[in-house]
Design an enzyme around this catalytic site. Sequence first.
Site, PDB file in Angstrom:
ATOM      1  N   GLU A   1     -26.925   2.360  -3.550  1.00  6.52           N
ATOM      2  CA  GLU A   1     -28.346   2.632  -3.966  1.00  6.52           C
ATOM      3  C   GLU A   1     -28.901   1.446  -4.821  1.00  6.52           C
ATOM      4  OE1 GLU A   1     -25.446   4.235  -4.702  1.00  6.52           O
ATOM      5  OE2 GLU A   1     -25.870   6.218  -5.170  1.00  6.52           O
TER       6      GLU A   1
ATOM      7  N   CYS B   1     -24.283   7.158  -9.164  1.00  2.84           N
ATOM      8  CA  CYS B   1     -23.594   6.931 -10.562  1.00  2.84           C
ATOM      9  C   CYS B   1     -24.494   6.541 -11.620  1.00  2.84           C
ATOM     10  CB  CYS B   1     -22.632   5.713 -10.496  1.00  2.84           C
ATOM     11  SG  CYS B   1     -23.442   4.327 -10.289  1.00  2.84           S
TER      12      CYS B   1
HETATM   13  N1  THU Z   1     -20.626   3.588  -5.013  1.00  2.00           N
HETATM   14  C1  THU Z   1     -21.862   3.980  -4.636  1.00  2.00           C
HETATM   15  O1  THU Z   1     -22.203   2.803  -3.579  1.00  2.00           O
HETATM   16  N2  THU Z   1     -22.681   4.723  -5.124  1.00  2.00           N
HETATM   17  C2  THU Z   1     -22.696   5.431  -6.357  1.00  2.00           C
HETATM   18  O2  THU Z   1     -23.545   6.104  -6.604  1.00  2.00           O
HETATM   19  C3  THU Z   1     -21.483   5.584  -6.442  1.00  2.00           C
HETATM   20  C4  THU Z   1     -20.115   4.779  -6.202  1.00  2.00           C
HETATM   21  C5  THU Z   1     -19.445   3.237  -4.472  1.00  2.00           C
HETATM   22  C6  THU Z   1     -19.028   1.924  -5.316  1.00  2.00           C
HETATM   23  C7  THU Z   1     -17.608   1.758  -4.833  1.00  2.00           C
HETATM   24  O3  THU Z   1     -17.751   0.815  -3.762  1.00  2.00           O
HETATM   25  C8  THU Z   1     -17.030   3.079  -4.369  1.00  2.00           C
HETATM   26  O4  THU Z   1     -18.365   3.871  -4.271  1.00  2.00           O
HETATM   27  C9  THU Z   1     -16.111   3.910  -5.253  1.00  2.00           C
HETATM   28  O5  THU Z   1     -16.822   3.863  -6.696  1.00  2.00           O
END
Ligand code: THU
Length: 143
Positions: free
Chosen positions: A67, A98
């Site tokens: 994001e 997140c």
């Molecule tokens: N991740 C995202 O790309 N977006 C989120 O909103 C949550 C987590 C990714 C980061 C990391 O590469 C993997 O998911 C595990 O945390």
Amino acid sequence: MATTGTKSSRFDAADDELVKRAVEVRAHAYSPYSKILVGAALRAADGRIFTGCNVENASFGMTWCAERTAIVKAVSEGAREYTAMAITTSLPHALMPCGACRQVLFEFAPNLRIIVAGADGTRYETFLEDLLPEAFGPSDLSQ
Ligand code: THU
């Protein structure tokens, strides 16, 4: 948490395209550590779509979420107003953005419409206002 959004049938062809773009960009995810692939597609008010994937790092804290990749690409191309973001993952269930991503999105789009889609075909619609209530933001600094 993957199921706080509203299951909605209010998805149109533009939403389908946004989800498709988020799925496509997911193929570029660099995630050798978590193995989770994430793709995001952000539709700007001018119609352009900016995509992003997660980019991990051996120094784990330097990882970029999909994001934030998408919104940083959009801002750096001059797009600061958005209508919707689609988020897809390789996980079976839909993944909510997140906390760090919610804060970064809030800066530019306090009530962004968000579509989360799981690999299992589930699709939820939610709004940033509901994901980050009573947020700290730019207005707190304009005294
Ligand atoms: N991740 C995202 O790309 N977006 C989120 O909103 C949550 C987590 C990714 C980061 C990391 O590469 C993997 O998911 C595990 O945390």
